[in-house]
Design a protein around this motif. Sequence first.
Motif, PDB file in Angstrom:
ATOM      1  N   GLY A   9     -52.446 -44.226 -12.844  1.00 17.30           N
ATOM      2  CA  GLY A   9     -52.641 -42.796 -12.748  1.00 17.30           C
ATOM      3  C   GLY A   9     -51.479 -41.919 -13.171  1.00 17.30           C
ATOM      4  N   LEU A  10     -50.369 -42.513 -13.590  1.00 16.61           N
ATOM      5  CA  LEU A  10     -49.235 -41.700 -14.023  1.00 16.61           C
ATOM      6  C   LEU A  10     -49.530 -41.075 -15.382  1.00 16.61           C
ATOM      7  N   SER A  11     -49.292 -39.788 -15.484  1.00  8.05           N
ATOM      8  CA  SER A  11     -49.406 -39.087 -16.764  1.00  8.05           C
ATOM      9  C   SER A  11     -48.046 -38.508 -17.110  1.00  8.05           C
ATOM     10  N   ILE A  12     -47.583 -38.808 -18.301  1.00  6.07           N
ATOM     11  CA  ILE A  12     -46.325 -38.250 -18.786  1.00  6.07           C
ATOM     12  C   ILE A  12     -46.665 -37.197 -19.820  1.00  6.07           C
ATOM     13  N   LEU A  13     -46.068 -36.033 -19.663  1.00  2.00           N
ATOM     14  CA  LEU A  13     -46.298 -34.929 -20.574  1.00  2.00           C
ATOM     15  C   LEU A  13     -44.976 -34.589 -21.246  1.00  2.00           C
ATOM     16  N   GLY A  14     -44.941 -34.677 -22.570  1.00  2.00           N
ATOM     17  CA  GLY A  14     -43.726 -34.399 -23.318  1.00  2.00           C
ATOM     18  C   GLY A  14     -43.706 -32.967 -23.825  1.00  2.00           C
ATOM     19  N   PHE A  15     -42.660 -32.240 -23.453  1.00  2.00           N
ATOM     20  CA  PHE A  15     -42.456 -30.875 -23.935  1.00  2.00           C
ATOM     21  C   PHE A  15     -41.088 -30.825 -24.605  1.00  2.00           C
ATOM     22  N   PRO A  16     -41.019 -31.095 -25.901  1.00  2.00           N
ATOM     23  CA  PRO A  16     -39.726 -31.082 -26.578  1.00  2.00           C
ATOM     24  C   PRO A  16     -39.084 -29.698 -26.542  1.00  2.00           C
ATOM     25  N   SER A  17     -37.772 -29.695 -26.511  1.00  2.00           N
ATOM     26  CA  SER A  17     -37.010 -28.452 -26.551  1.00  2.00           C
ATOM     27  C   SER A  17     -35.704 -28.727 -27.283  1.00  2.00           C
ATOM     28  N   ASN A  18     -35.272 -27.793 -28.063  1.00  2.00           N
ATOM     29  CA  ASN A  18     -34.016 -27.941 -28.778  1.00  2.00           C
ATOM     30  C   ASN A  18     -32.862 -27.335 -27.989  1.00  2.00           C
ATOM     31  N   GLN A  19     -33.107 -27.012 -26.728  1.00  2.00           N
ATOM     32  CA  GLN A  19     -32.085 -26.371 -25.901  1.00  2.00           C
ATOM     33  C   GLN A  19     -31.310 -27.359 -25.026  1.00  2.00           C
ATOM     34  N   PHE A  20     -31.466 -28.633 -25.237  1.00  2.00           N
ATOM     35  CA  PHE A  20     -30.705 -29.667 -24.527  1.00  2.00           C
ATOM     36  C   PHE A  20     -29.837 -30.394 -25.542  1.00  2.00           C
ATOM     37  N   GLY A  21     -28.759 -29.820 -25.943  1.00  2.00           N
ATOM     38  CA  GLY A  21     -27.860 -30.452 -26.899  1.00  2.00           C
ATOM     39  C   GLY A  21     -28.409 -30.540 -28.308  1.00  2.00           C
ATOM     40  N   ARG A  22     -29.390 -29.726 -28.631  1.00  2.00           N
ATOM     41  CA  ARG A  22     -29.987 -29.661 -29.982  1.00  2.00           C
ATOM     42  C   ARG A  22     -30.526 -31.003 -30.477  1.00  2.00           C
ATOM     43  N   GLN A  23     -31.160 -31.757 -29.582  1.00  2.00           N
ATOM     44  CA  GLN A  23     -31.684 -33.059 -29.983  1.00  2.00           C
ATOM     45  C   GLN A  23     -33.101 -32.996 -30.554  1.00  2.00           C
ATOM     46  N   GLU A  24     -33.739 -31.822 -30.567  1.00  2.00           N
ATOM     47  CA  GLU A  24     -35.093 -31.686 -31.120  1.00  2.00           C
ATOM     48  C   GLU A  24     -35.126 -30.609 -32.201  1.00  2.00           C
ATOM     49  N   PRO A  25     -34.358 -30.767 -33.285  1.00  2.00           N
ATOM     50  CA  PRO A  25     -34.294 -29.702 -34.284  1.00  2.00           C
ATOM     51  C   PRO A  25     -35.509 -29.625 -35.204  1.00  2.00           C
ATOM     52  N   GLY A  26     -36.329 -30.643 -35.228  1.00  2.00           N
ATOM     53  CA  GLY A  26     -37.443 -30.697 -36.178  1.00  2.00           C
ATOM     54  C   GLY A  26     -38.624 -29.829 -35.796  1.00  2.00           C
TER      55      GLY A  26
END
Length: 74
Positions: A9-26
Amino acid sequence: MHAKYAEKGLSILGFPSNQFGRQEPGTNTQIKEFAKSYNAHFDMFSKIDVNGQTAHPLWKWMKQQPNGRGFLGK
């Protein structure tokens, strides 16, 4: 974690953000493809802001919670 506990029953939801050390620039598409390359099978949503005036409402709410109601509480 998703592969191990999804059937329980675990659901993982990914919400990328570039505001944590710029690791999501794409772009959203690039981020989703990158996650797939690591065999990520959880739900991945569009990139959001977590800080500042344009922060997503969920993050604003989490940051307003008092101690004991989550690790992001005041």
